[in-house]
Design a protein around this motif. Structure first.
Motif, PDB file in Angstrom:
ATOM      1  N   ARG A 182       0.838  -1.208   0.000  1.00 16.41           N
ATOM      2  CA  ARG A 182       0.000   0.000   0.000  1.00 16.41           C
ATOM      3  C   ARG A 182       0.870   1.254   0.000  1.00 16.41           C
ATOM      4  O   ARG A 182       0.575   2.231  -0.688  1.00 16.41           O
ATOM      5  N   TYR A 189       1.938   6.147  -7.095  1.00 21.35           N
ATOM      6  CA  TYR A 189       0.793   6.828  -7.714  1.00 21.35           C
ATOM      7  C   TYR A 189       1.097   8.318  -7.819  1.00 21.35           C
ATOM      8  O   TYR A 189       0.942   8.926  -8.877  1.00 21.35           O
ATOM      9  N   HIS A 190       1.568   8.888  -6.703  1.00 23.24           N
ATOM     10  CA  HIS A 190       1.773  10.341  -6.714  1.00 23.24           C
ATOM     11  C   HIS A 190       3.016  10.748  -7.479  1.00 23.24           C
ATOM     12  O   HIS A 190       3.047  11.828  -8.070  1.00 23.24           O
ATOM     13  N   LEU A 245       7.071   6.303   5.940  1.00 23.90           N
ATOM     14  CA  LEU A 245       6.551   5.100   6.597  1.00 23.90           C
ATOM     15  C   LEU A 245       7.402   3.865   6.298  1.00 23.90           C
ATOM     16  O   LEU A 245       7.239   2.829   6.932  1.00 23.90           O
TER      17      LEU A 245
ATOM     18  N   TYR B  30       5.525  11.380  12.300  1.00 24.12           N
ATOM     19  CA  TYR B  30       4.270  10.636  12.101  1.00 24.12           C
ATOM     20  C   TYR B  30       3.065  11.351  12.683  1.00 24.12           C
ATOM     21  O   TYR B  30       2.032  10.739  12.932  1.00 24.12           O
ATOM     22  N   ASN B  34       0.433  15.511   9.426  1.00 25.49           N
ATOM     23  CA  ASN B  34       1.103  15.199   8.154  1.00 25.49           C
ATOM     24  C   ASN B  34       0.313  14.181   7.341  1.00 25.49           C
ATOM     25  O   ASN B  34       0.611  13.956   6.176  1.00 25.49           O
ATOM     26  N   TYR B  35      -0.633  13.518   7.978  1.00 28.49           N
ATOM     27  CA  TYR B  35      -1.380  12.455   7.292  1.00 28.49           C
ATOM     28  C   TYR B  35      -2.857  12.817   7.219  1.00 28.49           C
ATOM     29  O   TYR B  35      -3.725  11.966   7.240  1.00 28.49           O
ATOM     30  N   ASN B  38      -5.019  11.410   4.434  1.00 31.46           N
ATOM     31  CA  ASN B  38      -4.069  10.602   3.676  1.00 31.46           C
ATOM     32  C   ASN B  38      -4.525   9.147   3.657  1.00 31.46           C
ATOM     33  O   ASN B  38      -4.985   8.637   4.674  1.00 31.46           O
ATOM     34  N   PRO B  39      -4.413   8.461   2.516  1.00 32.91           N
ATOM     35  CA  PRO B  39      -4.825   7.051   2.481  1.00 32.91           C
ATOM     36  C   PRO B  39      -3.988   6.168   3.404  1.00 32.91           C
ATOM     37  O   PRO B  39      -4.380   5.046   3.708  1.00 32.91           O
ATOM     38  N   LEU B  40      -2.840   6.666   3.853  1.00 33.28           N
ATOM     39  CA  LEU B  40      -1.983   5.854   4.730  1.00 33.28           C
ATOM     40  C   LEU B  40      -2.083   6.288   6.188  1.00 33.28           C
ATOM     41  O   LEU B  40      -1.260   5.917   7.015  1.00 33.28           O
ATOM     42  N   ASP B  42      -3.874   5.400   8.624  1.00 35.77           N
ATOM     43  CA  ASP B  42      -3.941   4.337   9.642  1.00 35.77           C
ATOM     44  C   ASP B  42      -2.562   3.765   9.955  1.00 35.77           C
ATOM     45  O   ASP B  42      -2.255   3.450  11.106  1.00 35.77           O
ATOM     46  N   LEU B  43      -1.702   3.656   8.949  1.00 37.94           N
ATOM     47  CA  LEU B  43      -0.345   3.134   9.183  1.00 37.94           C
ATOM     48  C   LEU B  43       0.465   4.111  10.033  1.00 37.94           C
ATOM     49  O   LEU B  43       1.218   3.701  10.918  1.00 37.94           O
ATOM     50  N   ALA B  44       0.280   5.407   9.757  1.00 35.22           N
ATOM     51  CA  ALA B  44       0.988   6.418  10.542  1.00 35.22           C
ATOM     52  C   ALA B  44       0.507   6.384  11.983  1.00 35.22           C
ATOM     53  O   ALA B  44       1.303   6.526  12.918  1.00 35.22           O
ATOM     54  N   PHE B 123      -9.963  13.522  -3.071  1.00 38.09           N
ATOM     55  CA  PHE B 123      -8.664  13.734  -2.420  1.00 38.09           C
ATOM     56  C   PHE B 123      -8.043  12.406  -2.016  1.00 38.09           C
ATOM     57  O   PHE B 123      -6.876  12.157  -2.251  1.00 38.09           O
ATOM     58  N   ARG B 125      -8.550   9.606  -3.295  1.00 38.03           N
ATOM     59  CA  ARG B 125      -8.190   8.823  -4.473  1.00 38.03           C
ATOM     60  C   ARG B 125      -6.916   9.341  -5.132  1.00 38.03           C
ATOM     61  O   ARG B 125      -6.291   8.652  -5.927  1.00 38.03           O
ATOM     62  N   GLY B 126      -6.553  10.577  -4.806  1.00 41.11           N
ATOM     63  CA  GLY B 126      -5.351  11.156  -5.387  1.00 41.11           C
ATOM     64  C   GLY B 126      -5.664  12.136  -6.510  1.00 41.11           C
ATOM     65  O   GLY B 126      -4.761  12.662  -7.140  1.00 41.11           O
ATOM     66  N   LEU B 128      -6.188  15.292  -6.799  1.00 39.14           N
ATOM     67  CA  LEU B 128      -6.102  16.434  -5.906  1.00 39.14           C
ATOM     68  C   LEU B 128      -6.647  17.711  -6.526  1.00 39.14           C
ATOM     69  O   LEU B 128      -7.192  18.559  -5.841  1.00 39.14           O
TER      70      LEU B 128
END
Lengths: 288, 195
Positions: A182, A189-190, A245, B30, B34-35, B38-40, B42-44, B123, B125-126, B128
């Motif tokens: 992911r 993608y970006h 990350l 983190y 900053n997120y 952001n699609p990520l 949850d990881l942050a 947003f 989905r990218g 922007l």
């Protein structure tokens, strides 16, 4: 379309510059070893970035001295094993599809040149495509979709960039661990979105002069540089947040340099018209 | 739990100062800001939790201290919108953008919130640039709404988010001058002035 994803040399550490040069020569060597002399021409900065991103950074970099067929000098080459092979094959596939596009779009002189080079690449392409059929399919579908909607003025710029960006996300190997996959997909993608938009912006002047349609000027709503700049910065922010990350590796410094300094430098150079696709730098900065 | 020192990127026996510095740096990296969207995210958030736990384990604080890991952007918002929009919000939060977009496309009532949520879907989905257009319409329709305004400001400001040390400023171009150049020029001018 290639050559935008490059580092900002003055800010690279000496050891990082050495490593980046070795990665560049190493990828060229891999293409030569696997596909022959002529396909070496597809080598581009973008695939060096891809190699350094996808390779397992926990293993110490392995380099060896190899003879360069262009300068006849011995060069330090980085060997990333399977990742090098993978990036080399992806480079050949993408370059071949790009040539097919040029044959369809360009005028006589460029079309003939593209046709000749495509002919010499044909064998290498067949080999690479049989090895990585999934990426070949993705490249074909995304690029044909792109050329179909590019002429439709009602499509937003994001839809066009999305086609190219999705193509790059297909470069993440299927076997990658899910959360890591992911992160790679978001990052690529970006980066893909950035490359597509900056390439279109770079072509605005020549397309206008030659009365050719351009992805940015052909949109229904007028898109100025401020709007482009904001959207590109947002893309780089998200790509950067994805990079942070990933675990720290030998190559983190180079990757950060490319995303945080290299791409913004390319962006401002393209915006003020000073971008040079084949930079003639001083001897110390030159990438051999 | 894994070694707290390794989580903070330190070796055993690191001083309190070093632990604090490493923690502060990672927490900044983190931080939920900053997120944003952001699609990520949850990881942050996971990383943030790990860092907080590691810091607590080393300092023996027990109760969680330091930076919060931040809630999701939409869950806490109480909105006057219909039941459809709350479904859309939870779909966006769970990352099911396809469903969120489908529901939005079927909705006939296209008010400010509709444009805002559509912008959020784009947003994530990218897309922007499209997101900016939709946020702008949402703000035009309801200029007083702080949520829409902050989303629009975030995407149009063109600010760079967190950068590690040494990657902060955009690269210096030839011909530009900074404070050092000014000082040097002053020093040189001063030398000429002496008689």
């Amino acid at each position: 379309m290639f050559g935008y994803v490059r580092p900002h040399y003055p800010e690279l550490r000496v050891r990082e510059l050495e490593l980046y040069r070795a990665a560049y020569c190493g990828l060229c060597d891999t293409i030569g070893r696997r596909f022959g002399l002529l396909p070496r021409g597809v080598l581009a900065y973008d695939f060096v970035f891809l190699t350094l991103l996808l390779t397992d950074g926990s293993i110490a970099p392995k380099t060896a001295m190899k003879r360069c067929p262009l300068s006849f000098k011995r060069r330090r080459c980085l060997d990333c094993g399977a990742t090098s092979d993978y990036a080399a094959a992806l480079g050949v596939i993408l370059a071949y599809h790009k040539l097919r596009d040029d044959i369809a779009d360009e005028k006589f002189a460029k079309r003939t040149a593209a046709r000749l080079y495509a002919l010499t690449l044909r064998r290498a392409y067949t080999r690479a495509a049989t090895e990585y059929p999934a990426f070949d399919d993705a490249a074909r579908t995304c690029l044909s979709e792109l050329s179909r909607i590019e002429t439709d003025a009602s499509q937003p710029l994001d839809a066009l960039a999305d086609c190219f960006a999705r193509l790059l996300t297909a470069a993440v190997p299927e076997s990658t661990e899910p959360s890591r996959k992911r992160i790679f997909e978001t990052l690529l993608y970006h980066v893909g979105r950035f490359v597509y938009i900056i390439d279109a912006r770079d072509d605005v002047a020549s397309d206008t002069a030659n009365h050719r349609p351009n992805a940015i000027t052909a949109r229904q709503s007028r898109i100025d540089d401020a709007r482009l700049g904001a959207t590109l910065t947002n893309s780089l922010n998200i790509a950067g947040s994805a990079l942070e990350l990933l675990p720290e590796t030998e190559y983190s410094g180079i990757l950060r340099n490319i995303l945080y300094l290299g791409l913004p430098a390319v962006q401002s150079a393209v915006f003020d018209g000073t971008f040079d696709k084949t930079p003639r730098l001083g001897k110390r900065e030159r990438l051999r | 739990m894994s070694d707290p020192y390794a989580v903070l990127g330190l070796t055993h026996g690191a001083s309190e100062e070093e632990v604090k510095k490493a923690y502060r740096d990672l927490a900044r990296r983190y931080h939920p800001d900053n997120y944003h969207d952001n699609p990520l995210a949850d990881l942050a958030q996971e990383k943030m939790k790990e860092i907080n736990e590691a810091y607590d384990a080393i300092t023996k604080g027990g109760a969680s201290s330091g930076y919060g890991s931040g809630g999701s952007a939409y869950a806490s918002q109480s909105q006057a919108g219909g039941a459809e929009f709350s479904v859309v919000r939870s779909a966006i939060n769970s990352g099911d953008l396809g469903m969120a977009e489908r529901i939005l496309q079927q909705t006939a009532n296209r008010n400010a919130e509709w444009y805002f949520l559509m912008g959020s879907v784009y947003f994530r989905r990218g897309w922007l640039d499209e997101a900016v257009q939709y946020y702008t319409i949402a703000c035009e329709q309801e200029p007083a709404n702080a949520e829409y305004r902050s989303a629009l400001n975030y995407v149009t400001a063109g600010n760079t988010t967190y950068r590690p040390q040494g990657f902060g400023a955009a690269p210096r171009r030839q011909g530009e001058c900074d404070m050092c150049d000014v000082c040097t020029a002053m020093a040189c001018a001063n030398m000429c002035c002496r008689c």
